[in-house]
Design a protein around this motif. Structure first.
Motif, short mmCIF file in Angstrom:
data_model
loop_
_atom_site.label_atom_id
_atom_site.label_comp_id
_atom_site.label_asym_id
_atom_site.label_seq_id
_atom_site.Cartn_x
_atom_site.Cartn_y
_atom_site.Cartn_z
N GLY A 267 3.49 -11.30 53.35
CA GLY A 267 4.93 -11.22 52.51
C GLY A 267 4.39 -10.89 51.22
N LYS B 95 -5.27 1.22 45.30
CA LYS B 95 -4.59 2.33 44.35
C LYS B 95 -2.99 2.35 44.59
CE LYS B 95 -4.21 5.95 41.61
NZ LYS B 95 -4.64 6.08 40.27
N ALA C 79 8.10 2.88 46.69
CA ALA C 79 6.94 2.16 47.07
C ALA C 79 6.72 1.25 46.00
CB ALA C 79 5.79 2.72 47.45
N GLY C 80 6.23 -0.04 46.09
CA GLY C 80 6.09 -0.84 45.35
C GLY C 80 6.96 -2.24 45.18
N PRO D 142 6.11 -6.09 44.73
CA PRO D 142 5.50 -6.15 46.00
C PRO D 142 5.74 -7.52 46.70
CG PRO D 142 4.13 -5.32 44.24
CD PRO D 142 5.30 -5.88 43.52
N GLU E 9 8.77 5.16 49.94
CA GLU E 9 8.27 4.35 51.26
C GLU E 9 9.19 4.56 52.40
OE1 GLU E 9 7.44 0.17 50.05
OE2 GLU E 9 6.77 -0.13 52.04
N1 LIG Z 1 -1.01 1.74 47.80
C1 LIG Z 1 0.21 1.21 47.67
N2 LIG Z 1 1.11 2.05 46.83
C2 LIG Z 1 2.25 1.67 46.38
N3 LIG Z 1 2.80 0.71 47.01
C3 LIG Z 1 2.37 -0.09 47.86
C4 LIG Z 1 0.88 0.14 48.27
N4 LIG Z 1 0.71 -0.63 49.01
C5 LIG Z 1 1.44 -1.51 49.24
N5 LIG Z 1 2.58 -1.05 48.45
C6 LIG Z 1 4.01 -1.84 48.30
O1 LIG Z 1 3.74 -3.29 48.64
C7 LIG Z 1 4.62 -3.81 49.41
C8 LIG Z 1 3.93 -4.67 50.33
O2 LIG Z 1 2.62 -4.12 50.90
P1 LIG Z 1 1.95 -4.38 52.26
O3 LIG Z 1 0.67 -3.86 52.40
O4 LIG Z 1 2.97 -3.75 53.19
O5 LIG Z 1 1.97 -5.98 52.51
P2 LIG Z 1 2.69 -7.31 53.42
O6 LIG Z 1 1.61 -7.57 54.16
O7 LIG Z 1 3.21 -7.93 52.42
O8 LIG Z 1 3.82 -6.32 53.98
C9 LIG Z 1 4.68 -2.58 50.50
O9 LIG Z 1 6.11 -2.63 51.04
C10 LIG Z 1 5.09 -1.19 49.29
O10 LIG Z 1 6.24 -1.32 48.88
#
Ligand SMILES: Nc1ncnc2c1ncn2[C@@H]1O[C@H](COP(=O)(O)OP(=O)(O)O)[C@@H](O)[C@H]1O
Ligand SMILES: [Mg+2]
Length: 591
Positions: free
Chosen positions: A234, A267, A298-299, A426, A274
């Motif tokens: 999460g 990064k 994304a983010g 995030p 996304e």
């Molecule tokens: N390298 C990245 N660049 C930009 N946004 C990212 C990146 N990695 C993750 N995110 C953002 O963070 C959110 C959560 O990361 P994620 O790896 O999917 O974790 P979780 O296990 O909580 O789902 C993603 O849905 C995305 O919006």
């Protein structure tokens, strides 16, 4: 520990792992014959005999749960509903039950959430109202061992999937995708290697075991970076960090870093779109359930962003790349069941963010959007059926066949959490979701906003105040609102920017600048929509925060991202020209 004492402690409700080494205590219990017995929940309050197949464990002498001779499957639910583990997983669990029932398999659910459908007494053949822990699941597995085909871990969200390896190591048959392959996607190192092997781009990343190391990695891959404690779900405690100062704040205030508790550094791919994909695979054939384009960049955690099927701005070339990557990954991991992948698209590059070898939050939404029940198919695939026999060919990419647009919008608990800043990050905060469906995006989006309790005004006054870097992007939004005859009100920075670029607006004081200010207007009900984007990173901007929190208190529709604002103004334009029509879901599929 002697037998009587152990028995007493178990009767008092202590878990094995609270009493010592979990495996050793378990062994000892078994040797001394201390096993749980299962009692039927007395749904008739003693008035007459209850027959509901609904059990809980105790350490007593009589066991009321009779084990059948039938072929059976145990399905793990997701436990109590909480942020990150929502009702979507329950929907998947229920669909899995329905699918197995169709083919005559007995279904046994383990789940301890009384407020949900999978734990209604008439859903599964049997329900064990037990926590989703290794101890409790093993107990039920031992109890229901006769003709047990195995355990399904893919429907109960992260809680259930986390038990994959522990159950496997205790000799439990996991149905569907192999435990080692599930583990590969959960483990960052292994997953990184797979992506490299498959030639799929990913964001540069590293693991830091000390502050020094974290800092070195961050400066090597370059700011902004995304930091989080490893092995969280999460997106908990996950933050976007702009520079070294913010990094040290994060490490000092939010999370400690140590050799036992390393930090993951990624990064941060800025301004990327996304994408979420839900896939069903039987190890040979891949069904791309749907490709969802997120509205917010994304983010914003995938659980907190709105999304649309089919994608509205990605071209066919990108979509094909996404399909191709998804297939590659599904086949490489020999997925039998569900797979969810999150991508970030920037230009022509499709970065893979993560893969979940389980049902995702979006499975119910995708299933409804494309008219194919993904969780049901997955359950059948997991016991060995083949997709080719289950779905006619064209449905292997069902999104290509739909003539409508479906938008998912999330629902937040902010009205119940006064003073919480509703900014999106995030870290996931939502607790539910709704869906809007129509011929095109604008109307579908508008409907989704109504359903989420954020009804967009068709006229009136819009307040716009955005962070510096959003100013160029908000221009289009401002222009469109202006063309639609909305009055625009702004605070100094945004106001000047709009004025200099030919968008008429009225300047208003910030809260900190005196009275009357924007808050007064809001209280006087002079504002119909609020667009306020927070600056990334820490330093809560007091003004923005108070505006957003007040918007919730006063129940004024608000938007906190430029992408959301753009979707909103387009939707408002469209809806003003047309009437909202209601059509049943069946009609969209010509059923
Ligand atoms: N390298 C990245 N660049 C930009 N946004 C990212 C990146 N990695 C993750 N995110 C953002 O963070 C959110 C959560 O990361 P994620 O790896 O999917 O974790 P979780 O296990 O909580 O789902 C993603 O849905 C995305 O919006
Ligand atoms: Mg994710």
């Amino acid at each position: 520990m002697e037998r009587e004492k152990l028995k007493k402690l178990k009767q008092m409700g202590f878990l094995d792992k609270q009493l010592g080494d979990e495996d050793k205590i378990r062994e000892k219990r078994k040797k001394s014959g201390i096993k749980p017995t299962y009692k039927m929940v007395d749904t008739c309050a003693g008035e007459f005999d209850a027959v509901t197949p609904y059990y809980y464990s105790t350490y007593e002498t009589e066991d009321e749960s009779e084990v059948s001779e039938r072929k059976k499957v145990i399905i793990l639910g997701s436990g109590p509903i909480r942020i990150g583990q929502g009702i979507e997983f329950d929907c998947c669990t229920v669909h899995a039950v329905f699918a197995l029932r169709e083919i005559g398999i007995e279904t046994i659910i383990i789940n301890n959430n009384p407020e949900t459908v999978s734990t209604d007494f008439d859903i599964s053949d049997k329900l064990y109202f037990e926590p989703i822990t290794l101890e409790d699941v093993l107990n039920v597995v031992e109890k229901e061992n006769k003709n047990l085909l195995g355990v399904m871990v893919q429907f109960g969200g992260q809680t259930a999937i986390n038990l994959t390896m522990p159950l496997h190591e205790h000799g439990v048959k996991i149905l569907g995708t192999l435990p080692e392959n599930i583990d590969k996607a959960e483990n960052r190192d292994l997953f990184g290697k797979i992506l490299d092997k498959l030639n799929m781009p990913s964001a540069e990343w590293g693991t830091g075991y000390s502050f020094k190391e974290v800092r070195e990695i961050a400066s090597r891959i370059g700011y902004p970076v995304l930091v989080r404690p490893s092995y969280v779900l999460g997106g908990r405690a996950m933050e976007i960090v702009q520079d070294e100062i913010e990094l040290s704040e994060y490490i000092e205030e939010a999370v400690r870093v140590s050799p036992e508790h390393p930090i993951l550094i990624d990064k941060f791919i800025q301004d990327a779109i996304e994408v979420d994909v839900d896939v069903v695979c039987d190890g040979e054939t891949v069904l791309i359930g749907g490709i969802m384009e997120h509205i917010e960049e994304a983010g914003v955690h995938s659980g907190d962003s709105a999304c649309v099927i089919p994608p509205q701005t990605l071209n066919e070339k990108i979509l094909d790349k996404i399909r191709e990557y998804s297939k590659r990954l599904a086949l490489e991991l020999k997925v039998k069941g569900l797979l969810n992948i999150q991508y970030a698209v920037k230009g022509d590059t499709v970065y893979t963010l993560e893969a979940n070898l389980r049902a995702s939050r979006t499975v119910p939404f995708v299933s409804k959007s494309v008219g194919v029940p993904l969780a049901k198919l997955a359950a059948k695939v997991m016991i060995g059926m083949k997709l080719r026999d289950l779905v006619p060919d064209p449905y292997l990419d069902p999104m290509k066949r739909i003539n409508h647009v479906a938008v998912k919008e999330v629902v937040f608990p902010f009205t119940k959490l006064p003073q919480v800043d509703p900014v999106l990050s995030p870290e996931m905060k939502s607790t539910g979701e709704v869906m809007g469906i129509d011929k095109d995006f604008a109307m579908a989006y508008y409907k989704s906003q109504i359903a989420a309790g954020n009804e967009l005004p068709l006229q009136g006054t819009v307040f716009i105040s955005v962070k510096k870097s959003d100013k160029p992007k908000i221009l289009e939004v401002g222009k469109k609102f202006s063309e639609l005859g909305f009055e625009i009100i702004s605070t100094s920075g945004t106001s000047d920017y709009l004025t200099n670029n030919g968008v008429e607006n009225r300047k208003i004081l910030k809260i900190s600048e005196g009275a009357p200010n924007i808050l007064d207007l809001m209280r006087d009900r002079k504002i119909d929509l609020i667009i306020n984007t927070p600056s990334i990173g820490k330093n809560p901007k007091r003004d923005g925060y108070r505006i957003r929190v007040s918007a919730i208190e006063l129940d004024i529709p608000y938007i906190t991202t430029v992408a959301g604002a753009l979707a909103a103004v387009n939707a408002i334009k469209d809806v003003r020209e047309r009437r909202i029509k209601v059509k049943s879901w069946n009609e969209y599929f010509g059923r």
